[in-house]
Design an enzyme around this catalytic site. Structure first.
Site, PDB file in Angstrom:
ATOM      1  N   THR B 297       0.730 105.594  19.687  1.00 35.39           N
ATOM      2  CA  THR B 297      -0.274 106.556  20.179  1.00 35.39           C
ATOM      3  C   THR B 297      -1.574 106.373  19.405  1.00 35.39           C
ATOM      4  OG1 THR B 297       1.480 108.120  20.704  1.00 35.39           O
ATOM      5  CG2 THR B 297      -0.748 109.008  20.586  1.00 35.39           C
ATOM      6  N   TRP B 300      -3.144 103.185  20.516  1.00 38.32           N
ATOM      7  CA  TRP B 300      -3.675 103.308  21.882  1.00 38.32           C
ATOM      8  C   TRP B 300      -5.164 103.704  21.829  1.00 38.32           C
ATOM      9  CZ3 TRP B 300      -5.858 107.280  24.790  1.00 38.32           C
ATOM     10  CH2 TRP B 300      -5.941 107.063  26.164  1.00 38.32           C
ATOM     11  N   HIS B 301      -5.508 104.492  20.800  1.00 33.22           N
ATOM     12  CA  HIS B 301      -6.903 104.949  20.696  1.00 33.22           C
ATOM     13  C   HIS B 301      -7.831 103.874  20.153  1.00 33.22           C
ATOM     14  CE1 HIS B 301      -4.906 108.848  21.212  1.00 33.22           C
ATOM     15  NE2 HIS B 301      -6.049 109.234  21.731  1.00 33.22           N
ATOM     16  N   GLY B 302      -7.284 102.846  19.537  1.00 32.42           N
ATOM     17  CA  GLY B 302      -8.161 101.788  19.065  1.00 32.42           C
ATOM     18  C   GLY B 302      -7.555 101.016  17.913  1.00 32.42           C
ATOM     19  N   PHE B 451     -11.776 104.704  24.852  1.00 34.26           N
ATOM     20  CA  PHE B 451     -10.380 104.338  24.569  1.00 34.26           C
ATOM     21  C   PHE B 451      -9.797 103.509  25.707  1.00 34.26           C
ATOM     22  CE2 PHE B 451     -10.879 108.444  22.250  1.00 34.26           C
ATOM     23  CZ  PHE B 451     -11.065 107.831  21.030  1.00 34.26           C
TER      24      PHE B 451
END
Lengths: 365, 451
Positions: B297, B300-302, B451
């Site tokens: 997770t 996933w944002h970077g 994102f």
């Protein structure tokens, strides 16, 4: 049935707004400039595949759509009202209203920028002003009188003065901070009022050794309907003011030479773009190099005034003390060109800048 | 294209709606696809090809999987589909090749992965037509920042959907509420955060105010976008899943993540956590699974360490709560539980928004007086006074209270009758208020576009 009526009303109102506004924008004319905001408005961008692929087209298009939006000024006013009256914000886009004045927040103090301005003045002194009588003065912007008493932040004026004193040891400082108060400035504009500069002129006279013209010898002339720069830029809503200019004391005889246009006018310029900026009435507005000459002058003294726009209404008030005043605006004239345009000799020299310009000293070229 | 822009609101949207409603029923998906591709092309002209490639690739893969379901070939095709999607993410998001990140790539790759996985699992049939599938992949309302809509949840609507007047009006209302959240609240919290970043005299007070402001900005920005997406979906006849459910009223971090970015949470639950074994197979394995999900997770944002730490931070909190903390927490006074969640989330979001690891450490340190920061500064006091109504509106607006009060006031009698015409007027007024900010404002893209 009632729910359907409500739904139809929602669709009708929202759809009407969307389609109506689109039609107004497409069919309406695009203004080239905004007199209220005092700026050129974005034009419909020239489209090209290259621009599109590089991502430059969309920002230009967005800027155009916002600038040409129907009733733009009205929407800006609505936003300012929402900000200040509904959300209780103390400023909108940095503009605030206090004691009947509109002003713009100017903080924090950018010490590096002030140092840049001082460095520029030092360079000019070293290169051109050896052996000459050189003074400098900072003109407090009106936040100095408005911000703190009304709970707004402002730059550290004491530190600004310190930096100038430390960096300009070879020049004589003139303190103007105690020669002004908030009523000496226009309510809707950052600039000072010409008819209230008597204390400033007297202080300059004391420090620079000239005899100022008594203000009671001037005749006041009034131009109604003046909206200063902050009136439209802030969208805070205000009444027009009267722009006052003074006549007499050598002003009528003085001629102004505008080097940029190679043109002579009086010190008050009717042909300036007064719809865009009423304050341009003084010396015609922004210019790199101007020379004021009083043919009836008998003092034999000349002044070189490095300046910003605050000097425009002030310089005419010096025309009984000086036969010739050369005004240089380093925002528009690179200092490297000074030697080509000015014969430096035994003139008095004054660097006169508002704290707003000093706090953004990198603009001095 | 940004929903909260003049170009979208006053040009794209009316034109898209006119084209869509003018299209005959059998061409509505094609109309939706055309306007969606234009929507993406406007902001990402080059990467539109990537979007088209993704749709075509997943269409072919899913057809192949369907044809060979139950055989090894289907598994290989699924692996290929996932590898292509993850490959695109890897190249553009984590590759470090200096390529610009295609807007919304994390959302549309996750959507298409869920589609091929569901086809492989036999939970949904592969779409026969390329146009409906491409319309699903590229559907502009939720293309760039979610909610993450699974194909199986709208497969029936892609074939057959209703466009009733009430649904359209409800969609418009939801859209306008979302627009208001974004423009009138999120963008203004963003201004506060911008002032904090540019502060001349930082202080502990300013750091805490920033932490609150950024947490509220993120909520109103993202939930506002989700409202707009759900509203637009409704206008076009789709029922998208909810993405937020008042997360800041949660009484545990576990509950918070059931209320925040719900479609991402459920995606990871169904496609990562449960396949890994979920809570089966003993405690160590269960802890490993939770931490793996939260590591992913974060990623996933970077591709940044602060995102990784942010994910693991919440992973650890969730493990703590699920193993020992929830029962213990439940016995504490309600105010303490709310305080604990808000503090945990605030710290998490400050870390999340740090500019790299060093920025994260500085931002977190500032909350506790790091580097000898003073507690108070006049600048912070001014900004707080100037934004006090905004903070109050944000704090109340992040709870169900306004909605509850509105429903109570308009549920019966005079209130109900008045709402029949006052509600549309209020919507129009809110729309105009948002327009006023957009006309005078600068470009403010949504936070989750990155994102």
């Amino acid at each position: 049935m009632k729910r359907q009526r409500r739904a139809l009303l929602t669709i009708g109102l929202t759809g009407g707004l969307l389609l109506g506004t689109m039609a107004l924008q497409v069919l309406g004319e695009d203004p080239a400039v905004s007199l209220w905001e005092r700026r050129k408005l974005a034009r419909f961008p020239e489209a090209s595949v290259e621009k599109l692929l590089e991502g430059r087209l969309v920002p230009e298009l967005e800027a155009y759509l916002a600038d040409s939006f129907p009733f733009r000024d009205g929407f800006r006013r609505v936003k300012a009202l929402l900000e200040t009256q509904v959300f209780g914000k103390l400023d909108t886009n940095g503009y605030y209203k206090a004691d009947g004045h509109i002003s713009r927040l100017a903080y924090p103090l950018e010490e590096a920028q002030v140092a840049l301005a001082a460095k520029k003045m030092q360079e000019i002194q070293k290169r051109h002003l050896g052996g000459m009588k050189v003074h400098y003065a900072a003109i407090p912007d009106k936040n100095y009188y408005l911000a703190e008493p009304n709970g707004y932040p402002s730059m550290d004026y004491g530190r600004l003065t310190e930096i100038l004193q430390e960096d300009l040891r070879d020049m004589a400082p003139i303190d103007l901070f105690d020669c002004l108060d908030r009523e000496d400035y226009y309510k809707t504009d950052p600039h000072w009022r010409q008819e209230r500069l008597d204390r400033v002129v007297r202080r300059l006279g004391e420090e620079m050794g000239f005899v100022p013209t008594p203000f009671d010898r001037y005749e006041r002339k009034v131009r109604p309907g003046f909206y200063g720069a902050y009136a439209g830029q802030s969208a805070l809503g205000t009444k027009p003011e009267e722009l006052v200019h003074l006549m007499g004391g050598g002003i009528l005889e003085t001629k102004a030479y505008h080097a940029d246009k190679d043109e002579w006018t009086g010190v008050y310029v009717e042909s300036a773009d007064l719809a865009m900026d009423g304050y341009s009435y003084y010396l015609g507005g922004a210019a790199a190099l101007q020379v004021l000459v009083n043919p009836a002058g008998e003092t034999g003294r000349e002044l070189i005034l490095f300046r910003d726009s605050f000097a425009a209404p002030l310089a005419p008030l010096l025309m009984e003390a000086y036969d010739k005043v050369t005004l240089v605006d380093l925002r528009y004239m690179p200092s490297g060109l000074l030697g080509e345009h000015i014969d430096f000799g035994d003139q008095d020299v004054l660097f006169l800048y508002s704290t707003l310009v000093l706090n953004n000293g990198g603009v001095l070229r | 294209m940004v929903f909260s822009s003049i170009a979208f609101l006053y040009y794209f949207l009316p034109a898209a709606l006119l084209l869509y409603w003018a299209a005959p029923r059998h061409l509505k998906n094609a109309a939706l696809l055309v306007v969606s591709l234009f929507f993406y092309f406007y902001g990402e002209p080059v990467y539109t090809l990537l979007l088209v490639f993704s749709a075509v690739s997943d269409y072919l893969h899913s057809r192949y999987i369907e044809r060979h379901r139950g055989r090894k070939r289907a598994g290989i095709a699924l692996a290929s589909s996932i590898a292509i999607n993850l490959g695109m993410l890897g190249v553009f998001k984590y590759g470090g090749f200096g390529l610009a990140l295609p807007v919304g790539i994390s959302f549309f790759t996750f959507q298409t992965m869920s589609y091929t996985i569901d086809v492989h699992r036999g939970e949904v049939k592969a779409e026969k037509g390329i146009v409906p599938l491409a319309a699903y992949v590229a559907m502009f309302p939720q293309l760039v920042a979610g909610p993450i809509v699974r194909y199986k949840s709208i497969a029936e609507q892609l074939r057959n959907r209703r466009h009733g007047v009430e649904g359209i009006a409800a969609g418009m209302g939801r859209f306008v509420v979302g627009l208001g959240k974004k423009v009138l609240l999120a963008n203004r919290f963003a201004e506060f955060c911008g002032a904090y970043r540019a502060a001349d005299s930082p202080s502990v007070l300013y750091h805490w105010a920033y932490a609150v402001a950024f947490s509220l900005q993120l909520y109103f920005d993202f939930s506002g976008y989700s409202d707009m997406a759900i509203g637009l979906g409704r206008i076009f006849g789709f029922a998208f899943p909810e993405n937020f459910n008042y997360p800041y009223i949660s009484r545990s971090v576990t509950e918070f993540w059931r209320r925040w970015h719900m479609t991402l949470g459920s995606w990871f639950r169904d496609y990562v956590y449960i396949p890994l074994g979920g809570n089966r197979g003993g405690k160590p394995r269960w802890i490993r699974n939770i931490l793996a999900v939260w590591l992913l997770t974060g990623l996933w944002h970077g591709a940044a360490w602060n995102f990784v730490l942010w994910g693991l931070y919440f992973g650890v909190l969730l493990v703590f709560e699920k193993s020992v903390g929830l029962g213990w927490l439940g016995r504490l006074p309600l105010a303490f539980r709310h305080g604990y969640v808000l503090l945990a989330v605030l710290l998490g979001f400050v870390a999340f928004n740090g500019e790299g690891m060093q920025g994260m450490v500085e931002d977190l340190g500032g909350l506790f007086g790091g580097n000898g920061l003073p507690f108070f500064s006049a600048e912070a006091a001014y900004q707080l006074r100037s934004h006090s109504v905004l903070f109050l509106a944000g704090a109340i607006g992040a709870t169900p209270l306004p909605k509850r009060m509105y429903l109570q006031a308009t549920g019966k009698g005079t209130g109900k009758r008045m709402a029949a015409f006052l509600e549309p007027l209020a919507m129009a007024a809110l729309f105009l208020a948002a327009t006023a900010y957009l006309v005078d404002g600068s470009f403010n893209p949504f936070l989750y576009f990155r994102f």
